[in-house]
Design a protein around this motif. Sequence first.
Motif, short mmCIF file in Angstrom:
data_model
loop_
_atom_site.label_atom_id
_atom_site.label_comp_id
_atom_site.label_asym_id
_atom_site.label_seq_id
_atom_site.Cartn_x
_atom_site.Cartn_y
_atom_site.Cartn_z
N CYS A 49 -35.64 23.53 36.12
CA CYS A 49 -34.92 22.26 36.13
C CYS A 49 -34.87 21.66 34.73
CB CYS A 49 -35.63 21.31 37.09
SG CYS A 49 -35.04 19.62 36.97
N CYS B 55 -32.25 19.48 41.80
CA CYS B 55 -33.61 20.02 41.74
C CYS B 55 -34.38 19.58 42.97
CB CYS B 55 -34.30 19.51 40.48
SG CYS B 55 -36.06 19.90 40.41
N GLN C 236 -37.52 19.81 43.24
CA GLN C 236 -38.84 19.32 42.81
C GLN C 236 -38.78 17.83 42.51
OE1 GLN C 236 -41.68 21.05 42.67
NE2 GLN C 236 -40.90 23.11 42.99
N CYS C 237 -37.85 17.42 41.63
CA CYS C 237 -37.82 16.03 41.18
C CYS C 237 -36.63 15.26 41.72
CB CYS C 237 -37.84 15.97 39.65
SG CYS C 237 -36.31 16.56 38.88
N SER D 263 -34.47 18.66 33.96
CA SER D 263 -35.10 17.34 33.93
C SER D 263 -36.63 17.43 33.93
CB SER D 263 -34.67 16.51 35.13
OG SER D 263 -33.29 16.23 35.05
N CYS D 264 -37.19 18.19 34.86
CA CYS D 264 -38.66 18.19 35.00
C CYS D 264 -39.29 19.47 34.45
CB CYS D 264 -39.06 17.96 36.44
SG CYS D 264 -38.60 19.29 37.57
ZN LIG Z 1 -36.56 18.73 38.43
#
Ligand SMILES: [Zn+2]
Length: 104
Positions: free
Chosen positions: A73, A96, A98-99, A75-76
């Motif tokens: 990702c 994503c 995850q985030c 972002s994260c």
């Molecule tokens: Zn992410």
Amino acid sequence: MRKVRKGDIVKVIAGNDRGKRGEVMRVLPEKGRIIVKGVNIITKHQRPTARQREGGIIEREGTIHISNVLVICPSCDRPTRVGFEVLETGEKMRKCKQCGETFE
Ligand SMILES: [Zn+2]
């Protein structure tokens, strides 16, 4: 829309190169396979040709199946499975898991 695209950074989760990260150089959608920079290196013995007299061993990336990687990702920075989300503008983005951030 594809989950994995050219230019993505992915993490390999299966096979000999498990744990490696690399950039997606090519996507072969009809085969469900991708080529990732530095992953699944195969060596080919090249015969001498008129242009290249020496011949020798050529190393290049072989394809791997899309299911053997997770997208990192942007972002994260974590490896994630990818979902999709349609924005209010109608634009379809990847998401994503995850985030929760969306990305192109
Ligand atoms: Zn992410």
